[in-house]
Scaffold this motif. Structure first.
Motif, mmCIF file in Angstrom:
data_model
loop_
_atom_site.group_PDB
_atom_site.id
_atom_site.type_symbol
_atom_site.label_atom_id
_atom_site.label_comp_id
_atom_site.label_asym_id
_atom_site.label_seq_id
_atom_site.Cartn_x
_atom_site.Cartn_y
_atom_site.Cartn_z
ATOM 1 N N TYR A 198 0.137 -1.207 0.001
ATOM 2 C CA TYR A 198 -0.530 0.109 0.140
ATOM 3 C C TYR A 198 1.077 1.305 0.048
ATOM 4 C CZ TYR A 198 -3.712 -3.028 1.359
ATOM 5 O OH TYR A 198 -4.840 -4.243 1.433
ATOM 6 N N ASN A 199 1.933 1.298 -0.028
ATOM 7 C CA ASN A 199 3.210 2.536 0.692
ATOM 8 C C ASN A 199 3.358 3.166 -0.656
ATOM 9 O OD1 ASN A 199 3.658 0.862 3.249
ATOM 10 N ND2 ASN A 199 4.862 1.623 3.726
ATOM 11 N N TYR A 200 3.531 2.137 -1.420
ATOM 12 C CA TYR A 200 3.308 3.044 -3.044
ATOM 13 C C TYR A 200 2.661 3.253 -3.374
ATOM 14 C CZ TYR A 200 7.039 -0.885 -2.379
ATOM 15 O OH TYR A 200 8.561 -1.375 -2.390
ATOM 16 N N GLY A 201 1.237 3.372 -3.290
ATOM 17 C CA GLY A 201 -0.141 4.206 -3.849
ATOM 18 C C GLY A 201 -0.664 3.644 -4.820
ATOM 19 N N ARG A 202 -2.087 4.757 -6.189
ATOM 20 C CA ARG A 202 -1.920 3.842 -6.672
ATOM 21 C C ARG A 202 -1.537 3.962 -8.223
ATOM 22 N NH1 ARG A 202 -6.188 8.188 -4.170
ATOM 23 N NH2 ARG A 202 -7.684 6.791 -3.019
ATOM 24 N N LEU A 203 -0.172 5.042 -8.314
ATOM 25 C CA LEU A 203 0.760 4.525 -9.966
ATOM 26 C C LEU A 203 1.718 4.163 -9.337
ATOM 27 C CD1 LEU A 203 -0.085 8.529 -10.845
ATOM 28 C CD2 LEU A 203 -1.001 6.491 -11.288
ATOM 29 N N LEU A 204 0.919 3.162 -8.816
ATOM 30 C CA LEU A 204 3.021 1.808 -8.321
ATOM 31 C C LEU A 204 2.949 1.056 -9.956
ATOM 32 C CD1 LEU A 204 1.666 -1.057 -7.010
ATOM 33 C CD2 LEU A 204 0.248 -0.201 -8.311
ATOM 34 N N PRO A 205 4.719 1.240 -10.173
ATOM 35 C CA PRO A 205 5.415 1.055 -10.881
ATOM 36 C C PRO A 205 4.790 -0.490 -10.908
ATOM 37 C CG PRO A 205 7.214 0.884 -8.860
ATOM 38 C CD PRO A 205 5.652 1.652 -9.136
ATOM 39 N N PRO A 206 5.519 -1.138 -12.124
ATOM 40 C CA PRO A 206 4.952 -2.728 -12.804
ATOM 41 C C PRO A 206 5.923 -3.642 -11.702
ATOM 42 C CG PRO A 206 6.708 -0.881 -14.215
ATOM 43 C CD PRO A 206 5.982 -0.467 -13.991
ATOM 44 N N MET A 207 6.894 -3.335 -11.417
ATOM 45 C CA MET A 207 8.506 -3.233 -10.539
ATOM 46 C C MET A 207 8.662 -2.947 -9.069
ATOM 47 S SD MET A 207 9.755 -6.733 -9.831
ATOM 48 C CE MET A 207 10.019 -6.903 -11.822
ATOM 49 N N LEU A 208 8.181 -3.505 -8.148
ATOM 50 C CA LEU A 208 8.706 -2.882 -6.951
ATOM 51 C C LEU A 208 9.898 -3.551 -6.082
ATOM 52 C CD1 LEU A 208 4.289 -3.179 -5.282
ATOM 53 C CD2 LEU A 208 5.940 -1.389 -6.563
ATOM 54 N N ARG A 209 10.390 -2.455 -5.414
ATOM 55 C CA ARG A 209 11.491 -2.952 -5.234
ATOM 56 C C ARG A 209 11.689 -2.309 -3.377
ATOM 57 N NH1 ARG A 209 12.855 -1.869 -10.351
ATOM 58 N NH2 ARG A 209 13.333 -3.663 -11.481
ATOM 59 N N ILE B 26 4.300 6.819 -1.904
ATOM 60 C CA ILE B 26 3.849 7.896 -2.272
ATOM 61 C C ILE B 26 2.154 7.977 -1.901
ATOM 62 C CG2 ILE B 26 2.344 9.344 -3.973
ATOM 63 C CD1 ILE B 26 5.184 7.922 -5.985
ATOM 64 N N ALA B 27 1.910 8.229 -0.777
ATOM 65 C CA ALA B 27 1.052 8.610 0.561
ATOM 66 C C ALA B 27 -1.163 9.528 -0.155
ATOM 67 C CB ALA B 27 1.066 8.693 1.758
ATOM 68 N N ASN B 28 -0.860 8.879 -1.421
ATOM 69 C CA ASN B 28 -2.527 8.580 -2.097
ATOM 70 C C ASN B 28 -3.210 8.455 -1.783
ATOM 71 O OD1 ASN B 28 -1.685 7.253 -4.099
ATOM 72 N ND2 ASN B 28 -0.842 8.294 -5.582
ATOM 73 N N THR B 29 -3.241 7.147 -1.173
ATOM 74 C CA THR B 29 -4.569 6.672 -0.352
ATOM 75 C C THR B 29 -4.247 6.591 1.088
ATOM 76 O OG1 THR B 29 -3.627 3.576 -0.212
ATOM 77 C CG2 THR B 29 -4.697 5.040 -2.642
ATOM 78 N N ARG B 30 -5.903 6.254 1.914
ATOM 79 C CA ARG B 30 -5.856 6.353 3.055
ATOM 80 C C ARG B 30 -4.639 5.543 3.967
ATOM 81 N NH1 ARG B 30 -10.722 7.629 1.799
ATOM 82 N NH2 ARG B 30 -11.420 5.157 1.840
ATOM 83 N N LYS B 31 -4.934 3.532 3.596
ATOM 84 C CA LYS B 31 -4.895 3.183 3.777
ATOM 85 C C LYS B 31 -2.284 3.809 3.984
ATOM 86 C CE LYS B 31 -7.536 -0.022 2.539
ATOM 87 N NZ LYS B 31 -8.310 1.245 2.228
ATOM 88 N N GLY C 136 -1.199 5.685 3.062
ATOM 89 C CA GLY C 136 -0.630 6.595 4.440
ATOM 90 C C GLY C 136 0.128 6.205 5.449
ATOM 91 N N ILE C 137 -1.946 5.909 6.510
ATOM 92 C CA ILE C 137 -1.472 5.094 7.747
ATOM 93 C C ILE C 137 -0.373 3.968 7.428
ATOM 94 C CG2 ILE C 137 -2.392 2.855 9.577
ATOM 95 C CD1 ILE C 137 -4.968 4.535 8.109
ATOM 96 N N ARG C 138 -0.172 3.363 6.702
ATOM 97 C CA ARG C 138 0.993 2.307 6.918
ATOM 98 C C ARG C 138 2.363 3.242 6.554
ATOM 99 N NH1 ARG C 138 0.463 -2.933 8.020
ATOM 100 N NH2 ARG C 138 2.397 -3.031 7.185
ATOM 101 N N ILE C 139 2.487 4.674 6.333
ATOM 102 C CA ILE C 139 4.089 4.910 5.940
ATOM 103 C C ILE C 139 4.738 5.708 6.994
ATOM 104 C CG2 ILE C 139 4.801 7.422 4.753
ATOM 105 C CD1 ILE C 139 3.514 5.905 2.014
ATOM 106 N N ARG C 140 3.027 5.867 7.743
ATOM 107 C CA ARG C 140 3.474 7.083 9.405
ATOM 108 C C ARG C 140 3.778 5.584 9.891
ATOM 109 N NH1 ARG C 140 -0.703 9.434 7.480
ATOM 110 N NH2 ARG C 140 -2.541 8.536 8.075
ATOM 111 N N MET C 141 3.556 4.738 10.152
ATOM 112 C CA MET C 141 3.952 3.302 10.818
ATOM 113 C C MET C 141 4.948 2.967 10.232
ATOM 114 S SD MET C 141 2.338 -0.266 10.972
ATOM 115 C CE MET C 141 3.347 -1.248 10.178
ATOM 116 N N GLU C 142 5.346 2.950 9.255
ATOM 117 C CA GLU C 142 6.612 2.681 9.335
ATOM 118 C C GLU C 142 8.049 3.379 9.421
ATOM 119 O OE1 GLU C 142 7.657 0.150 5.600
ATOM 120 O OE2 GLU C 142 5.153 -0.638 5.627
#
Length: 303
Positions: free
Chosen positions: A101-112, A118-123, A125-131
């Motif tokens: 969820y941390n990567y947001g709605r426009l997440l790229p095709p490969m995640l590393r 990018i906090a552009n969803t509610r959840k 944003g919560i996970r980013i602040r938590m981590e």
């Protein structure tokens, strides 16, 4: 002998983690509500004092508490503060099953691990602040980040609850375009990887992220695997997202589920190179074997 306390041990990841640590020879304490057994303790994980008391003597604290989506905003900050305080007091390492969820709605095709948050969803944003709170605390913390879970039993995940509850009847429901790649994590494998990282925890930085590769499958590939396992063709329908949206007008939980629709429309896979380097001997379960554990042992109850 190393010791670990699993917070949220009744939940899906907590259950898998307790089993994986026990099989690896760790002394396991399962913590949560409604548990029974000599290895269990009853505790409210948001109560810092109570949590510290049950964590005395533990080498690792696995924070597998996962409240319902609509409770994240009020529960996760308290939980994070309590776990950090307990870990600092007893000198334990915190380990967390992370999500994408941390990567947001426009997440790229490969995640590393270096993919921007990018906090552009509610959840998200919560996970980013938590981590970020764990990172800033300087308490030794390891996040193992994976895709949607494939479990060995019915536990409320996408695969069992929405996609394959009627697989025994030859029916599947898919939530997005069938040519879109989606990241999956087999829970027993992800839990075993967490054990491997726990055994090497002193080799890592105070805050460390690892991405769990799991399986990158299009809808068509997933359906083909299910058909081979079940030995028959599947009639596939589309998940009625408009119905989820309508339910979300009065159900906070369904509103949060609808927010995650983008993950089924945005192709994404997870790069597990860093984890492979840390755990070179780790062997993942073949995808059809993983799916078969649930499909052949659990679908009879849905016939």
């Amino acid at each position: 002998m190393a010791s670990v306390i699993i917070l949220g041990a009744k939940g899906r990841f907590g259950r898998a983690a307790a089993q994986a640590f026990a099989e690896a020879g760790w002394t396991v304490t399962r913590a949560g509500r409604g548990l029974s057994g000599a290895d269990c303790v009853e505790v409210d994980a948001t109560d810092a004092q109570a949590l510290q008391e049950v964590c005395v003597g533990q080498d690792v604290i696995v924070n597998a508490v996962n409240p319902p989506y609509d409770q994240w905003m009020r529960t996760i900050p308290k939980l994070t503060g309590a776990v950090i305080a307990a870990a600092r007091a007893v000198g334990a390492t915190v380990m967390i099953p992370g999500n994408i969820y941390n990567y947001g709605r426009l997440l790229p095709p490969m995640l590393r691990e270096d993919t921007p948050w990018i906090a552009n969803t509610r959840k998200g944003g919560i996970r980013i602040r938590m981590e970020q709170t764990y990172r800033d605390s300087r308490v030794r913390t390891i996040v193992l980040r994976g895709g949607d879970f494939i479990d060995t039993q019915q536990s409320g995940n996408w695969f069992e609850s929405y996609i394959a509850p009627k697989a025994a009847q030859g029916k599947l429901t898919y939530p997005g375009p069938r040519d879109c790649v989606h990241a999956w994590a087999y829970l027993p494998d992800m839990a075993r990887a967490m054990v491997g990282l726990a055994e090497k925890r002193d080799q890592f930085s105070p805050f460390e992220e690892f991405s769990f590769e799991g399986y990158a499958l299009t809808g068509d590939a997933l359906i083909a695997h299910v058909e081979r396992i079940m030995g028959k063709p599947m009639r596939v329908s589309r998940l009625p997202w408009i119905g989820v949206w309508v339910m979300g007008l009065w159900s906070p939980l369904m509103r949060e589920v609808f927010e995650m629709r983008y993950l089924w429309r945005r192709p994404h896979a997870i790069d597990g190179s860093k984890l492979h380097a840390a755990l070179p001997e780790f062997q993942a379960t073949p995808v059809e074997k993983a799916l078969a554990v649930y499909l052949t042992e659990s679908t009879d109850s849905y016939v």
